[in-house]
Design a protein around this motif. Structure first.
Motif, short mmCIF file in Angstrom:
data_model
loop_
_atom_site.label_atom_id
_atom_site.label_comp_id
_atom_site.label_asym_id
_atom_site.label_seq_id
_atom_site.Cartn_x
_atom_site.Cartn_y
_atom_site.Cartn_z
N THR A 142 8.92 -45.99 -13.84
CA THR A 142 9.78 -47.04 -13.31
C THR A 142 11.25 -46.67 -13.46
OG1 THR A 142 8.14 -48.75 -13.74
CG2 THR A 142 10.42 -49.48 -13.54
N TRP A 143 11.63 -46.15 -14.64
CA TRP A 143 13.02 -45.69 -14.85
C TRP A 143 13.39 -44.61 -13.84
CZ3 TRP A 143 14.06 -40.84 -17.74
CH2 TRP A 143 15.42 -40.55 -17.82
N THR B 100 4.04 -44.37 -20.14
CA THR B 100 4.37 -43.55 -18.97
C THR B 100 4.78 -44.41 -17.78
OG1 THR B 100 3.01 -41.70 -19.69
CG2 THR B 100 3.43 -41.86 -17.33
N ASP B 101 4.14 -45.57 -17.60
CA ASP B 101 4.52 -46.45 -16.49
C ASP B 101 5.99 -46.86 -16.57
OD1 ASP B 101 1.98 -46.31 -15.44
OD2 ASP B 101 1.35 -48.28 -16.18
N ASN B 102 6.48 -47.10 -17.78
CA ASN B 102 7.89 -47.45 -17.96
C ASN B 102 8.80 -46.27 -17.59
OD1 ASN B 102 6.67 -49.68 -19.05
ND2 ASN B 102 7.84 -49.68 -20.95
N CYS C 134 6.68 -44.78 -25.75
CA CYS C 134 7.11 -45.36 -24.49
C CYS C 134 6.02 -45.13 -23.44
CB CYS C 134 8.41 -44.72 -24.04
SG CYS C 134 9.12 -45.47 -22.57
N CYS D 93 13.77 -47.23 -26.06
CA CYS D 93 12.92 -46.64 -27.08
C CYS D 93 13.63 -45.38 -27.57
CB CYS D 93 11.52 -46.32 -26.55
SG CYS D 93 11.51 -45.17 -25.19
N SER E 89 17.98 -47.41 -20.53
CA SER E 89 17.00 -48.06 -19.65
C SER E 89 15.70 -48.39 -20.35
CB SER E 89 16.70 -47.16 -18.45
OG SER E 89 17.83 -47.05 -17.62
N LEU E 90 15.20 -47.45 -21.16
CA LEU E 90 13.86 -47.61 -21.74
C LEU E 90 13.86 -48.36 -23.07
CD1 LEU E 90 12.58 -44.01 -20.96
CD2 LEU E 90 11.98 -46.13 -19.75
#
Length: 124
Positions: free
Chosen positions: A19-20, A14-16, A12, A90, A87-88
């Motif tokens: 954002t979460w 890090t930017d995602n 996953c 993954c 949310s992610l």
């Protein structure tokens, strides 16, 4: 209530993750102490929550997300992992029994959530 929360996410970006976190908390600060480490300071209900996001924390594909606070919106690692997964999208892993000062918990017993479902497993 646990003194901290830690989960591991598989492949996953890090930017995602940031954002979460920004959707759940107020993001006060973001720093990059190293190429694999991002630190953020979050705020929720007047509490500041330091978080360390460490890539390649367990093998090359897992990223650790460590909330160094008991003031998170989750009672334990599993509830945080469920939120992160929703949310992610993954795979998310966390300690199955949570944190205890004393106890005979199995350090290899983990909880896994992915598109096949969720449940306990041994991670070694």
């Amino acid at each position: 209530m646990q003194p901290d929360i830690e989960i591991y996410v598989l492949s996953c970006p890090t930017d995602n993750i940031v954002t979460w976190l920004s959707q759940k908390f107020t993001l006060l600060e973001q720093t990059h102490p190293s190429s694999l480490c991002t630190k953020v300071i979050l705020e929720l209900d007047g509490n500041t929550i330091p978080v360390t996001i460490l890539e390649q924390a367990s093998g090359k594909r897992f990223t650790s997300i460590w909330f160094d606070s008991s003031q998170t919106p989750w009672e334990n690692d599993i509830l945080c992992a469920k939120d992160a997964y929703s949310s992610l999208q993954c795979e998310v892993r966390c300690n199955y029994q949570g944190w205890e000062e004393e106890g005979d918990q199995d350090p290899d017993q983990w909880w896994k959530i992915n598109n096949h479902g969720e449940g306990p497993f041994v991670w070694n």
